[in-house]
Enzyme design. Sequence first.
Site, mmCIF file in Angstrom:
data_model
loop_
_atom_site.group_PDB
_atom_site.id
_atom_site.type_symbol
_atom_site.label_atom_id
_atom_site.label_comp_id
_atom_site.label_asym_id
_atom_site.label_seq_id
_atom_site.Cartn_x
_atom_site.Cartn_y
_atom_site.Cartn_z
ATOM 1 N N SER A 1 3.375 -2.053 10.281
ATOM 2 C CA SER A 1 4.839 -1.984 10.479
ATOM 3 C C SER A 1 5.549 -3.300 10.165
ATOM 4 O O SER A 1 6.516 -3.676 10.827
ATOM 5 C CB SER A 1 5.167 -1.507 11.902
ATOM 6 O OG SER A 1 4.681 -0.186 12.081
ATOM 7 N N GLY B 1 2.287 2.363 10.590
ATOM 8 C CA GLY B 1 3.225 3.470 10.413
ATOM 9 C C GLY B 1 3.905 3.907 11.696
ATOM 10 O O GLY B 1 4.519 4.965 11.744
ATOM 11 N N ASN C 1 0.863 -1.193 0.000
ATOM 12 C CA ASN C 1 0.000 0.000 0.000
ATOM 13 C C ASN C 1 0.894 1.236 0.000
ATOM 14 O O ASN C 1 1.465 1.585 1.031
ATOM 15 C CB ASN C 1 -0.894 -0.035 1.248
ATOM 16 C CG ASN C 1 -1.655 1.265 1.454
ATOM 17 O OD1 ASN C 1 -1.766 2.080 0.537
ATOM 18 N ND2 ASN C 1 -2.177 1.469 2.648
ATOM 19 N N GLU D 1 -6.927 4.538 7.877
ATOM 20 C CA GLU D 1 -6.740 5.979 7.638
ATOM 21 C C GLU D 1 -8.009 6.592 7.059
ATOM 22 O O GLU D 1 -8.358 7.735 7.357
ATOM 23 C CB GLU D 1 -5.516 6.202 6.736
ATOM 24 C CG GLU D 1 -4.232 5.975 7.521
ATOM 25 C CD GLU D 1 -3.030 5.555 6.701
ATOM 26 O OE1 GLU D 1 -3.073 5.642 5.463
ATOM 27 O OE2 GLU D 1 -2.035 5.112 7.318
ATOM 28 N N LYS E 1 0.049 4.280 -0.265
ATOM 29 C CA LYS E 1 -0.605 5.487 0.260
ATOM 30 C C LYS E 1 -0.375 6.645 -0.723
ATOM 31 O O LYS E 1 -0.319 6.417 -1.918
ATOM 32 C CB LYS E 1 -0.094 5.799 1.658
ATOM 33 C CG LYS E 1 -0.112 4.569 2.563
ATOM 34 C CD LYS E 1 0.087 4.876 4.000
ATOM 35 C CE LYS E 1 0.129 3.568 4.770
ATOM 36 N NZ LYS E 1 0.046 3.719 6.193
ATOM 37 N N HIS F 1 -9.653 1.002 4.892
ATOM 38 C CA HIS F 1 -8.351 1.217 5.550
ATOM 39 C C HIS F 1 -8.544 2.148 6.748
ATOM 40 O O HIS F 1 -9.350 3.073 6.702
ATOM 41 C CB HIS F 1 -7.356 1.825 4.549
ATOM 42 C CG HIS F 1 -5.956 1.821 5.092
ATOM 43 N ND1 HIS F 1 -5.503 2.784 5.958
ATOM 44 C CD2 HIS F 1 -4.920 0.960 4.902
ATOM 45 C CE1 HIS F 1 -4.243 2.504 6.274
ATOM 46 N NE2 HIS F 1 -3.864 1.410 5.652
ATOM 47 N N GLU G 1 -5.387 -5.022 10.593
ATOM 48 C CA GLU G 1 -4.379 -3.985 10.778
ATOM 49 C C GLU G 1 -4.671 -3.221 12.072
ATOM 50 O O GLU G 1 -5.488 -2.288 12.069
ATOM 51 C CB GLU G 1 -4.408 -3.004 9.611
ATOM 52 C CG GLU G 1 -4.113 -3.637 8.275
ATOM 53 C CD GLU G 1 -3.505 -2.630 7.322
ATOM 54 O OE1 GLU G 1 -2.410 -2.889 6.840
ATOM 55 O OE2 GLU G 1 -4.110 -1.570 7.087
HETATM 56 C C1 PEP Z 1 -0.869 0.130 5.930
HETATM 57 O O1 PEP Z 1 -0.987 1.299 5.650
HETATM 58 O O2 PEP Z 1 -1.728 -0.656 5.519
HETATM 59 C C2 PEP Z 1 0.269 -0.289 6.740
HETATM 60 C C3 PEP Z 1 0.225 -1.482 7.267
HETATM 61 O O3 PEP Z 1 1.301 0.603 6.892
HETATM 62 P P1 PEP Z 1 2.733 0.323 7.592
HETATM 63 O O4 PEP Z 1 3.257 -0.976 7.023
HETATM 64 O O5 PEP Z 1 3.587 1.498 7.199
HETATM 65 O O6 PEP Z 1 2.500 0.236 9.059
#
Ligand code: PEP
Length: 254
Positions: free
Chosen positions: A214, A174, A9, A98, A11, A96, A168
Amino acid sequence: MRTPLVAGNWKMHKTPSEARVWFNEFLDELGGVPPGVEVALLPSFPLLPVAAEELAGSGVAFGAQDVSAHDWGAFTGEVSAYQVADLGAKYAVVGHSERRKYWREGSGLVAEKAKRALEAGLVPILCVGEELEVRERGEAIPFVVGQLLDSLAGVEPPSPDRLVIAYEPVWAIGTGKTATPGDAEVMAEAIRSALAGRYGEAFAGEVRVLYGGSIKPANFAQILAGPNVDGGLVGGASLEVASFAELVRLAVGL
Ligand code: PEP
């Protein structure tokens, strides 16, 4: 037998020209998708035609980070699942964290988006996850299962390969913090059992449940060791060719 999926992803990162270079470098670095894993990239909308061109014939799939809950019409700024599908995309992320957090997308809206994705022929990657205070209260599993079932209201994938769930935890996205492999597995198992209640055991046994939050090369193998974890949704570590290619290799034990 569930084939692990490693999905990047991106973003709101990279220009179309940067994406073109990245795709070429990635395909060179990978030297072909290794057997036993599926790889997908999820760049922002203006990069999708570049993905379609550069990834054609490579075996690497691509998809969008969101789609509209509407199919067509006077919805300025929205992007239809049909527009995304017409480019040759396979996936669309819906729900997601976000988008749930910054755009206040509720699970009812997420379910509508998942339906539009399916109608257009896309596979929704439906994201669920709890905030830190929910986990600290010991309510992570009922919260995530509730969010999952609400986000699947009226969503009827014709086959288990037409749905992917991504667990997630919001506090791990992040932040550099990762769920322990044990916590990721326990949640993936709870998700699968909720899917069994919703769609039946056989269906649930074939749906891929990813972990995201992460992920990096140093922790991916341990997370994947959980029998219910079928791959990763990767943010930061998908932006660099070397780390994303390494995650793909780790997913097949290379
Ligand atoms: C994501 O945005 O789906 C995600 C898991 O980000 P990150 O790997 O940076 O934590």
